[in-house]
Enzyme design. Structure first.
Site, short mmCIF file in Angstrom:
data_model
loop_
_atom_site.label_atom_id
_atom_site.label_comp_id
_atom_site.label_asym_id
_atom_site.label_seq_id
_atom_site.Cartn_x
_atom_site.Cartn_y
_atom_site.Cartn_z
N ARG A 251 58.44 40.41 50.29
CA ARG A 251 57.98 41.77 50.74
C ARG A 251 59.11 42.16 51.69
O ARG A 251 59.39 41.31 52.61
CB ARG A 251 56.59 41.55 51.24
CG ARG A 251 55.67 41.63 49.95
CD ARG A 251 55.46 42.88 49.11
NE ARG A 251 54.46 42.76 48.10
CZ ARG A 251 54.60 42.35 47.14
NH1 ARG A 251 55.82 42.12 46.48
NH2 ARG A 251 53.42 42.48 46.24
N GLU B 169 59.16 51.09 51.33
CA GLU B 169 59.56 51.37 50.07
C GLU B 169 58.39 52.18 49.32
O GLU B 169 57.23 51.89 49.69
CB GLU B 169 59.99 50.07 49.28
CG GLU B 169 58.60 49.04 49.05
CD GLU B 169 58.96 47.95 48.06
OE1 GLU B 169 59.87 47.27 48.40
OE2 GLU B 169 58.36 47.85 47.09
N HIS C 1 62.99 46.74 43.86
CA HIS C 1 61.81 46.17 43.73
C HIS C 1 61.33 45.74 42.15
O HIS C 1 60.56 46.18 41.41
CB HIS C 1 60.51 46.65 44.51
CG HIS C 1 59.55 45.86 44.61
ND1 HIS C 1 58.38 45.86 45.46
CD2 HIS C 1 58.90 44.63 43.66
CE1 HIS C 1 57.54 44.90 45.68
NE2 HIS C 1 57.61 44.53 44.48
C1 DGY Z 1 54.05 41.15 42.91
O1 DGY Z 1 53.58 40.67 41.82
O2 DGY Z 1 53.79 41.15 43.85
C2 DGY Z 1 55.40 41.99 42.63
O3 DGY Z 1 55.98 42.35 43.88
C3 DGY Z 1 55.04 43.35 41.87
O4 DGY Z 1 54.07 43.99 42.70
#
Ligand code: DGY
Length: 322
Positions: A240, A269, A288
């Site tokens: 993240r 983002e 992402h």
């Molecule tokens: C997750 O599963 O956390 C991915 O980043 C998509 O949201």
């Protein structure tokens, strides 16, 4: 009489997942894949018994407080749950689940892609080709770094980190990691444990971030910690954006205190990302897409459905977070 529980699905899911969901539940779908505002979400939630959201829907304490009392669960289509105020969900007795395991392979693939892309200057190379700027080849042209045999530092040796370690061993990389606690020897498979982030950073050529976003990990990779990395180091983030201090990373990339970065996740983002990244040649950027394979997106959906089935059967769902 149809008395199936009603599930509000906030985004367009793979067809096969929506079909399976409809076998077990009444569904409120979003075929146009509109990004709902909190107000729209709350309005739709008045007709539902559970919500199946993605990380794009923010369940702040305020939103959770306003959820209709009939909402029993937030069954996420994601492994990350930082978009949900877990304490607020707990207070309101809303069950929260996620979808671990099934996206580890796909995310580890993207971490490898970012690592290789950053090390071998893939972004620059692609741009040169697409803009028809390639004029010459020489021994000094677009020389990058080799990954083979280098030291990979995994920050957060959970499911994704462990799969990445396996893949990286195929490149003869030597694996180092930091976690709050060492993992079992069998799982570590020879990876070297460091009891602090700082100790890890001092020993690696590539840092790959796999810890979840939380109050404890916010801005963890800051200027002081980046300064520990050597000047040929590469930073990769598929977890993240919040784990990284963007200004600090941009400064490190600009000043040459590290060599390159490969990023799939960002603070702000999708539309409020630090604009400096897009001007830097030494970053390889993706939007992402860590879990974005057909196989994984289906598996994430099925996992969320299994969690919902368990909840409405009065059982503890496999992936209960709260
Ligand atoms: C997750 O599963 O956390 C991915 O980043 C998509 O949201």
């Amino acid at each position: 009489m149809d008395n199936k529980p009603v599930v509000l699905v906030t985004r367009k899911l793979p067809d096969a997942v929506e079909i399976k969901l409809a076998e077990h539940f009444d569904v409120i779908l979003n075929p146009e894949d509109k990004l709902y505002s909190s107000d729209e979400l709350l309005q739709l939630a008045t007709r539902a018994d559970a919500i199946l959201p993605c990380h794009t829907e923010k369940f702040t304490a305020e939103t959770i407080a306003l959820l209709p009392t009939r909402i029993k669960a937030i069954a996420n289509f994601s492994v990350g749950v930082d978009h949900v105020d877990l304490e607020a969900a707990k207070q309101k007795q809303v069950i929260v689940t996620n979808t671990p395991d099934v996206l580890s392979d796909a995310t580890a693939e993207i971490a490898m892609l970012l690592m290789l892309g950053a090390a071998r200057r893939a972004s620059e190379g692609e741009r040169i080709m697409r803009t028809q700027q390639w004029k010459d080849w020489s021994p000094a042209f677009m020389v990058g770094q080799q990954i083979t045999g280098k030291r990979l530092g995994i920050l957060g040796m959970g499911r994704v980190g462990q799969v990445l370690a396996q893949r990286a061993r195929g490149f003869n990389m030597c694996i180092h990691y930091h976690n709050r606690h060492p993992i079992e020897d069998k799982l570590a498979a020879g990876a070297v444990y460091h009891d602090s982030v700082e100790a890890l950073l001092a020993e690696v050529d590539v840092l790959s971030i796999h810890c979840p976003a939380s109050l404890q990990t916010k801005g963890l990779i800051n200027s002081q910690r980046l300064a520990i990395l050597h000047s040929n180091a590469i930073v990769v983030n598929t977890s993240r954006g919040g784990v990284v201090d963007d200004d600090a990373l941009v400064n490190a990339l600009k000043s040459g205190s590290i060599a390159a970065a490969g990023l799939d996740v960002y603070n702000g983002e999708p539309d409020d990302i630090n604009p400096e990244y897009s001007h830097l040649d030494n970053v390889f950027l993706l939007p992402h897409i860590g879990s974005a394979t057909h196989e994984t997106r289906n598996a994430m959906g099925y996992r969320a459905i299994d969690n919902l089935i368990a909840i409405f059967n009065g059982e503890v769902p496999k992936d209960r977070v709260v």
